[in-house]
Design a protein around this motif. Structure first.
Motif, short mmCIF file in Angstrom:
data_model
loop_
_atom_site.label_atom_id
_atom_site.label_comp_id
_atom_site.label_asym_id
_atom_site.label_seq_id
_atom_site.Cartn_x
_atom_site.Cartn_y
_atom_site.Cartn_z
N PHE A 122 32.51 46.51 22.47
CA PHE A 122 32.65 46.36 20.97
C PHE A 122 33.04 44.80 20.78
O PHE A 122 33.04 44.56 19.73
CB PHE A 122 33.78 47.22 20.90
N SER A 123 33.72 44.20 22.04
CA SER A 123 34.04 42.80 21.78
C SER A 123 33.01 41.71 22.19
O SER A 123 33.13 40.75 21.74
CB SER A 123 35.46 42.79 22.64
N GLY A 124 31.93 42.28 22.69
CA GLY A 124 30.81 41.29 23.09
C GLY A 124 31.38 40.50 24.40
O GLY A 124 30.65 39.47 24.70
N MET A 125 32.38 40.81 24.86
CA MET A 125 32.73 40.21 26.20
C MET A 125 31.99 40.30 27.40
O MET A 125 31.08 41.38 27.51
CB MET A 125 34.27 40.60 26.69
N GLU A 126 31.71 39.18 28.00
CA GLU A 126 31.00 39.48 29.31
C GLU A 126 31.33 40.45 30.31
O GLU A 126 32.53 40.79 30.53
CB GLU A 126 31.03 38.09 29.96
N GLY A 127 30.18 41.03 31.02
CA GLY A 127 30.81 42.22 32.02
C GLY A 127 30.05 43.31 31.48
O GLY A 127 29.22 43.48 30.56
N ILE A 128 30.11 44.36 32.51
CA ILE A 128 29.43 45.61 32.27
C ILE A 128 30.26 46.41 30.93
O ILE A 128 31.07 46.61 31.16
CB ILE A 128 29.49 46.47 33.56
N THR A 129 29.08 47.11 30.10
CA THR A 129 29.68 47.65 29.03
C THR A 129 29.39 49.18 29.19
O THR A 129 28.60 49.72 30.06
CB THR A 129 28.58 47.24 27.67
N PHE A 130 29.97 50.00 28.28
CA PHE A 130 29.96 51.35 28.52
C PHE A 130 28.35 51.85 28.36
O PHE A 130 28.06 52.90 28.90
CB PHE A 130 30.78 52.06 27.21
N SER A 131 27.78 51.33 27.53
CA SER A 131 26.19 51.80 27.27
C SER A 131 25.39 51.43 28.63
O SER A 131 24.47 52.05 29.08
CB SER A 131 25.51 51.18 26.02
N GLN A 132 25.86 50.40 29.36
CA GLN A 132 25.13 50.05 30.54
C GLN A 132 25.45 51.08 31.49
O GLN A 132 24.77 51.36 32.41
CB GLN A 132 25.45 48.54 30.98
N ILE A 133 26.89 51.40 31.50
CA ILE A 133 27.12 52.52 32.55
C ILE A 133 26.77 53.74 32.24
O ILE A 133 26.03 54.46 33.38
CB ILE A 133 28.74 52.78 32.25
N ALA A 134 26.58 54.19 31.18
CA ALA A 134 25.67 55.42 30.81
C ALA A 134 24.35 55.71 31.14
O ALA A 134 23.68 56.50 31.47
CB ALA A 134 25.88 55.67 29.26
N GLY A 135 23.78 54.26 31.27
CA GLY A 135 22.18 54.08 31.42
C GLY A 135 21.88 53.77 32.61
O GLY A 135 20.73 53.58 33.04
N SER A 136 22.83 53.85 33.66
CA SER A 136 22.60 53.50 34.90
C SER A 136 22.89 54.73 36.15
O SER A 136 23.88 55.52 35.56
CB SER A 136 23.18 52.21 35.67
N THR A 137 22.31 54.72 37.15
CA THR A 137 22.54 55.93 38.04
C THR A 137 24.14 55.94 38.52
O THR A 137 24.87 56.76 38.36
CB THR A 137 21.53 55.69 39.44
N GLY A 138 24.49 54.65 38.98
CA GLY A 138 25.96 54.38 39.12
C GLY A 138 26.88 54.84 38.11
O GLY A 138 28.17 55.50 38.53
N GLY A 139 26.51 54.25 36.97
CA GLY A 139 27.48 54.90 35.73
C GLY A 139 27.56 56.41 35.64
O GLY A 139 28.71 56.74 34.88
N ARG A 140 26.26 56.89 35.68
CA ARG A 140 26.57 58.39 35.43
C ARG A 140 27.46 59.16 36.28
O ARG A 140 27.90 60.17 36.00
CB ARG A 140 25.07 59.05 35.34
N LEU A 141 27.21 58.43 37.73
CA LEU A 141 28.15 59.10 38.92
C LEU A 141 29.29 58.77 38.44
O LEU A 141 30.38 59.84 38.41
CB LEU A 141 27.89 58.38 40.05
N VAL A 142 29.96 57.77 37.76
CA VAL A 142 31.26 57.59 37.27
C VAL A 142 31.72 58.30 36.21
O VAL A 142 32.72 59.13 36.12
CB VAL A 142 31.37 55.98 36.72
N LEU A 143 30.77 58.50 35.25
CA LEU A 143 31.11 59.67 34.32
C LEU A 143 31.19 61.09 34.64
O LEU A 143 31.98 61.67 34.32
CB LEU A 143 29.99 59.49 33.27
#
Length: 349
Positions: A122-143
């Motif tokens: 929501f801030s536009g700050m550089e780095g991995i966002t929540f949507s990127q987490i949800a869209g990746s294999t590693g991110g889905r493992l985190v969730l």
């Protein structure tokens, strides 16, 4: 080799964090708030200053020359973390080391893993966002790991309710003098949510750590300058609350009470405070080797949970409960640890 050292340092830090509350159990006569703030002077003011002095050239100059935004957010996250640290102590007071730490730290793991990417979303700050987490294999493992962790928390809470129903007040207070499940669950939840702010404070103060390296600091100790500012914030919160409790409970006299073992109490409070700080001293060393803040945080939480439950069993906090209750709490702890491993694997992908 760096990863193995990172694991070793995090293990040492987790052992320190999981063990720091033991000396507080040895303090006699004093009220909880008096013991807590005396230990806090060592853990949040004196020992961090000594650690920075020994490891970082001109560390106070680095702090003085940092921009106001860096100092503000590092301190502000420290203030929020201070509330988490304060309620963490209360969770140990009401639930014991095993149940209290398991619930608080598992929530801390969840919050620490999710909040930074949500903020970036929501801030536009550089780095991995929540949507990127949800869209990746590693991110889905985190969730997935977070969902598993919630189930582990449920099992620990259920075990606590079973213990509440099975034991008399006298039995519950043999190992935990002020056992109170409802109060304990409330403060453990607050602690878990806000304790993760320490990790955010480290991220906010990274410019100071970078400057420390420029000035010749060994990268292994770069975070020690950040700890100074974060812990100032934590001390502020805890000092205000403990002074309020001293006033309302009329316990200001504890500090000079000759009817208490003053030398013994100050010694154990100092040991507790110093041991507490060592968790982040080694945490900073571990993070510098692993180079991944999220994974470092998760690994740190896992080693604390393991250590605290070892001490919980050692001090017989579950003495007298049925085998079913014991199996339930052990299952909850195992599930939480599995969730931490899943999150760690996800963060590494």
């Amino acid at each position: 080799m760096g990863s193995l050292l990172g694991l070793l340092f995090h293990s040492l830090g987790g052992f320190a964090s999981g063990s720091f509350y033991i000396p507080y159990r040895k303090i006699e006569v004093w009220s909880w708030e008096s013991a807590w703030i005396v230990g806090g002077v060592f853990s949040w003011i004196l020992v961090p200053f000594v650690a920075a002095y020994l490891t970082i050239p001109d560390f106070m100059q680095i702090i003085q020359q940092a921009n106001s935004s860096t100092l503000f957010w590092t301190y502000a996250f420290g203030v929020l973390w201070g509330i988490g640290g304060l309620t963490f102590g209360l969770a140990m007071r009401y639930l014991g080391m095993s149940l209290g730490m398991s619930i608080a730290l598992s929530l801390c793991s969840i919050f620490g893993a999710l909040v930074p990417p949500i903020y970036r979303e929501f801030s536009g700050m550089e780095g991995i966002t929540f949507s990127q987490i949800a869209g990746s294999t590693g991110g889905r493992l985190v969730l997935l790991g977070i969902v598993v962790c919630i189930f582990g928390i449920y099992l620990c809470g259920k075990a606590g309710m079973m213990k509440e129903n099975e034991l008399s007040d006298e039995q519950k207070k043999e190992s935990i003098k002020e056992f109170n499940l409802v109060k304990g669950l409330i403060v453990a939840t607050i602690s878990g949510l806000l304790s993760a702010c320490f990790n955010f404070g480290i991220e906010a103060g990274k410019l100071m750590a970078n400057e420390a390296i420029v000035k010749g600091c060994d990268p292994l100790f770069q975070n020690n300058v950040i700890f100074i500012v974060v812990l100032w914030g934590g001390f502020t919160t805890n000092f205000i609350w403990c002074m309020y409790l001293n006033y309302s409970n009329k316990s200001f006299g504890d500090y000079l009470n000759t009817n208490s073992p003053l030398r013994r109490n100050y010694t154990f409070a100092a040991v507790a405070g110093t041991t507490w700080f060592l968790q982040f001293f080694f945490y900073g060393m571990g993070e510098s080797k692993l180079g991944n803040g999220a994974s470092s945080w998760i690994l740190h939480m896992a080693t604390i949970i393991l250590t605290s439950n070892f001490w919980g069993l050692y001090f017989k906090e579950w003495k007298g409960v049925s085998k079913q209750t014991l199996r339930t709490v052990m299952a909850g702890i195992v599930v939480i640890l599995v969730s931490v491993i899943i999150v760690g694997i996800g963060n590494s992908l």
